[in-house]
Design an enzyme around this catalytic site. Sequence first.
Site, PDB file in Angstrom:
ATOM      1  CG  ASP A 204     -10.898   0.438   7.055  1.00 37.08           C
ATOM      2  OD1 ASP A 204     -10.104  -0.289   7.665  1.00 37.08           O
ATOM      3  OD2 ASP A 204     -10.530   1.298   6.237  1.00 37.08           O
ATOM      4  CG  LEU A 285      -0.581   0.590   3.858  1.00 38.16           C
ATOM      5  CD1 LEU A 285       0.447   1.528   3.257  1.00 38.16           C
ATOM      6  CD2 LEU A 285       0.088  -0.682   4.348  1.00 38.16           C
ATOM      7  NE  ARG A 286      -8.232   5.044   7.345  1.00 38.88           N
ATOM      8  CZ  ARG A 286      -8.936   4.937   6.235  1.00 38.88           C
ATOM      9  NH1 ARG A 286      -9.678   3.878   6.041  1.00 38.88           N
ATOM     10  NH2 ARG A 286      -8.894   5.865   5.308  1.00 38.88           N
ATOM     11  N   GLY A 287      -4.871   0.033   9.222  1.00 36.58           N
ATOM     12  CA  GLY A 287      -4.709  -0.847  10.380  1.00 36.58           C
ATOM     13  C   GLY A 287      -3.300  -0.819  10.930  1.00 36.58           C
TER      14      GLY A 287
END
Length: 349
Positions: A204, A285-287
């Site tokens: 991820d 919230l990385r996506g």
Amino acid sequence: MAEEINVRPVFPFTSIVGQEEMKLALILNVIDPKIGGVMIMGDRGTGKSTTVRALVDLLPEIEVVTNDQFNSDPYDMELMSDSVRDMVKTNADIPTTKIKIPMVDLPLGATEDRVCGTIDIEKALTEGIKAFEPGLLAKANRGILYVDEVNLLDDHLVDVLLDSAASGWNTVEREGISICHPARFILVGSGNPEEGELRPQLLDRFGMHAQIGTVREPDLRVKIVEQRALFDQNPKEFRDKCLTDQQKLMKQIVDARQQLKEVNIDYDLRLKISEICSELNVDGLRGDMVTNRAAKALVAFEGRSEVTPKDIYTIITLCLRHRLRKDPLETIDSGVKVQEVFNRAFGYD
């Protein structure tokens, strides 16, 4: 792009046939390194390492402080070693030179000391100086760190690499002595899915995930074989023929870096990106952040200033497919799933 003496010639990036997904992911990370690197998964012999080396060869030289072990930027305090910062504070004359963007290969058997660097405790205690032997992270500062077969690398080392890539700094501590230096690089990992995947929490943290396969079209396979034979026969002549295309692409990337800060993405589009991430159950919230950054980098690369739904569609699978929770009973490909949710969110059903 003059050929250097005694340097092994590199296959030109613009002559690489197919593998558009991998090439786009690499280019976007070069335009905006804060996207967070690329994980390239694919069959053996699909040109993963060739493509990475070709991209590094394509990029313009960077200005560094002469004889500095960390490729320090003479103008950016965030990319300077402590010794160069001290020189700046005292207004000392800082000699500079230009070098090719560094590309560091991380071998599978590398130890943590080899990666992070080591502190010479004996010198520190007897002579009172912080004697630091820089590791691969120091050499990779302002460049690309390439890890082939990253899925076979020790999880602890992968964690160290990802931490440094995210923070831009490497800290080495030993016996109460601490040394910190800039380590801002683009992390590119590659691997063969048959040999196992990375743990989801590590996967991820790569900004983008490109999947590549063996080219199946006979005419393209013939073209790839022919081009490689021509290159091996006379590398200089082959590279000279590609020079115009190489220079054009290099200028496009350099211009895109300048254009990036002018690119705008409407609130409605940002909302749609977050809706898609939410519907796909993407953790954290990385996506959302990576998708926003990648869309803007693509727009800059194409010389525009406004993100469109088409731009988001182009990059969203690269940004999200590796963040989906794996269901062992699911038969649908994760990339297809991302595209289906995108179509629903934008009303393209």
